[in-house]
Design an enzyme around this catalytic site. Structure first.
Site, short mmCIF file in Angstrom:
data_model
loop_
_atom_site.label_atom_id
_atom_site.label_comp_id
_atom_site.label_asym_id
_atom_site.label_seq_id
_atom_site.Cartn_x
_atom_site.Cartn_y
_atom_site.Cartn_z
N ARG A 87 0.81 -1.22 0.00
CA ARG A 87 0.00 0.00 0.00
C ARG A 87 0.84 1.28 0.00
O ARG A 87 0.58 2.20 -0.78
CB ARG A 87 -0.92 0.04 1.24
CG ARG A 87 -2.17 -0.77 1.10
CD ARG A 87 -2.54 -1.39 2.41
NE ARG A 87 -1.60 -2.46 2.71
CZ ARG A 87 -1.79 -3.72 2.32
NH1 ARG A 87 -2.87 -4.06 1.73
NH2 ARG A 87 -0.88 -4.65 2.56
N THR A 88 1.81 1.36 0.88
CA THR A 88 2.57 2.61 1.00
C THR A 88 3.34 2.87 -0.28
O THR A 88 3.34 3.99 -0.82
CB THR A 88 3.51 2.56 2.23
OG1 THR A 88 2.75 2.10 3.35
CG2 THR A 88 4.09 3.90 2.53
N ARG A 137 11.35 3.74 3.23
CA ARG A 137 10.96 2.83 4.32
C ARG A 137 12.19 2.04 4.71
O ARG A 137 12.91 1.54 3.85
CB ARG A 137 9.86 1.88 3.85
CG ARG A 137 9.57 0.78 4.86
CD ARG A 137 8.35 -0.01 4.50
NE ARG A 137 7.14 0.75 4.75
CZ ARG A 137 5.92 0.22 4.79
NH1 ARG A 137 5.75 -1.08 4.60
NH2 ARG A 137 4.86 0.96 5.03
N1 CP Z 1 -0.19 0.19 5.90
C1 CP Z 1 0.98 -0.13 5.33
O1 CP Z 1 2.01 0.44 5.66
O2 CP Z 1 0.90 -1.13 4.38
P1 CP Z 1 2.12 -1.67 3.53
O3 CP Z 1 3.08 -2.34 4.50
O4 CP Z 1 1.51 -2.65 2.54
O5 CP Z 1 2.77 -0.51 2.85
#
Ligand code: CP
Length: 360
Positions: A87-88, A137
């Site tokens: 998602r991010t 990240r």
């Molecule tokens: N909510 C979130 O950080 O999802 P991801 O780890 O899929 O990016």
């Protein structure tokens, strides 16, 4: 801003030792980094939510989408994701595409020259040579802050957006969560006065840590931390909430909290942080919801989850109108587009287009 400070004017050690509440003013000038939840003020959050809505509405029409794509077509973003993400990563990438930024990425440190012994700092400095912004990240808590400080002492001081660091911070997730809460409660008085229940693995959930802090910026919000004892929220978070005067309750009794909450914020077990599989021995079965629980929830309650989920929300809840997690995920794209645009100081052009095209 009057109390803005420059990262280049403080040593790393002195900066690193500052309390969280004092770090934010170092990210306000140019470049405008987004590194910790504690740097946001309520007016900033409200401005970003308004901007996200304008971008969302403008993008619905072809001429609007074409306009948005011109705004940052002169910029490039580096997406450096040294931890898994769906998602991010995708919402940041989509937000960049919406605004016309070109993206480049490294999604696995094993494909960069770090495997040849290059230091993480040199790796980031290399990325900065090819981009106007770094969205990152990283598994190491505080590393995004270190990167911002390091770049501030070079001749390419580009903005850094923290897309999740260690188990401590996920400020842009908290931003999209605030946007989701604000949209959901728009007709019933907004976020002020609401009760938010965080449920699941609160000890290691960086989204909970960041959002709990942002909720202190609203009036009369009550927070419930609902978890098995071993996975309860950390004392460091409670100390911050105490200092902010926030009302909260720490409990393992999910059944008693369900009917009281305006928002349930479910989370999964974060077993990637286990040292030796210790979370497999914890009974988490009573920290989940299914269709049978829906009758006890308020009519206006919403169910949120940063996702991914496991068993804490049964799929038979997905079609209930109070299930907000899919919309929450899409809100990430709008909120992150707003943040990127504001980082480059280009909000006014959206305001003008929005007014000229009578999209109110
Ligand atoms: N909510 C979130 O950080 O999802 P991801 O780890 O899929 O990016």
């Amino acid at each position: 801003m009057d109390n803005a400070k420059k990262l280049s004017e403080i040593s790393w050690q002195d900066f690193n030792d500052l309390p969280l509440a004092e770090k934010g003013r170092y990210f306000r000038g140019q470049p405008q980094h987004t590194l910790i939840a504690q740097q946001f003020s309520r007016p900033q959050l409200e401005g970003l939510c308004t901007l996200a809505t304008k971008i969302r509405r403008i993008s619905k029409r072809r001429e609007g989408a074409n306009f948005l794509r011109t705004l940052l077509s002169d910029k490039r973003a580096m997406l450096y994701f040294a931890q898994p993400s769906s998602r991010t990563y995708l919402s940041f990438n989509s937000a960049c595409q919406l605004l016309g930024l070109t993206t480049i990425d490294v999604r696995d440190s094993k494909t960069s020259s770090e495997v040849k012994g290059e230091s993480p700092e040199d790796t980031i400095r290399t990325f900065s040579s090819y981009a106007d912004m770094i969205i990152m990240r990283h598994p190491v808590g505080g590393f995004a802050e270190r990167v911002a400080w390091m770049l501030s002492n070079t001749n390419r001081t580009i903005p850094v957006l923290n897309a999740g660091s260690g188990a401590d911070q996920h400020p842009t997730q908290a931003l999209l969560d605030i946007y989701t809460l604000a949209r959901s409660f728009e007709e019933i008085g907004g976020i002020d006065g609401k009760s938010v229940a965080f449920v699941g693995d609160l000890a290691r959930g960086r989204t909970v840590r960041s959002l709990a802090w942002l909720l202190t910026l609203y009036n009369d919000v009550k927070v419930y931390f609902v978890a098995p004892e071993q996975l309860q929220i950390g004392e460091d978070v409670l100390e911050l909430l105490d200092a902010a005067g926030m009302e909260y309750e720490v409990t393992s009794d999910f059944a008693s909290v369900m009917p009281k909450a305006d928002a349930l914020y479910m989370t999964r077990i974060q077993d990637e942080w286990d040292a030796d599989g210790e979370s497999t021995t914890i009974d988490t079965s009573s920290f989940s919801i299914n269709a049978e629980h829906m009758d006890v929830l308020k009519e206006t309650a919403i169910i949120m989850h940063p996702l991914p989920r496991r068993k804490e929300i049964s799929t038979d809840v997905d079609n209930d109108p109070r299930a907000m997690y899919w919309r929450q995920m899409r809100n990430g794209m709008w909120a992150r587009a707003a943040l990127i645009l504001s980082t480059f100081g280009r909000e006014d052009e959206v305001d003008t287009f929005y007014a000229d095209n009578e999209l109110e």
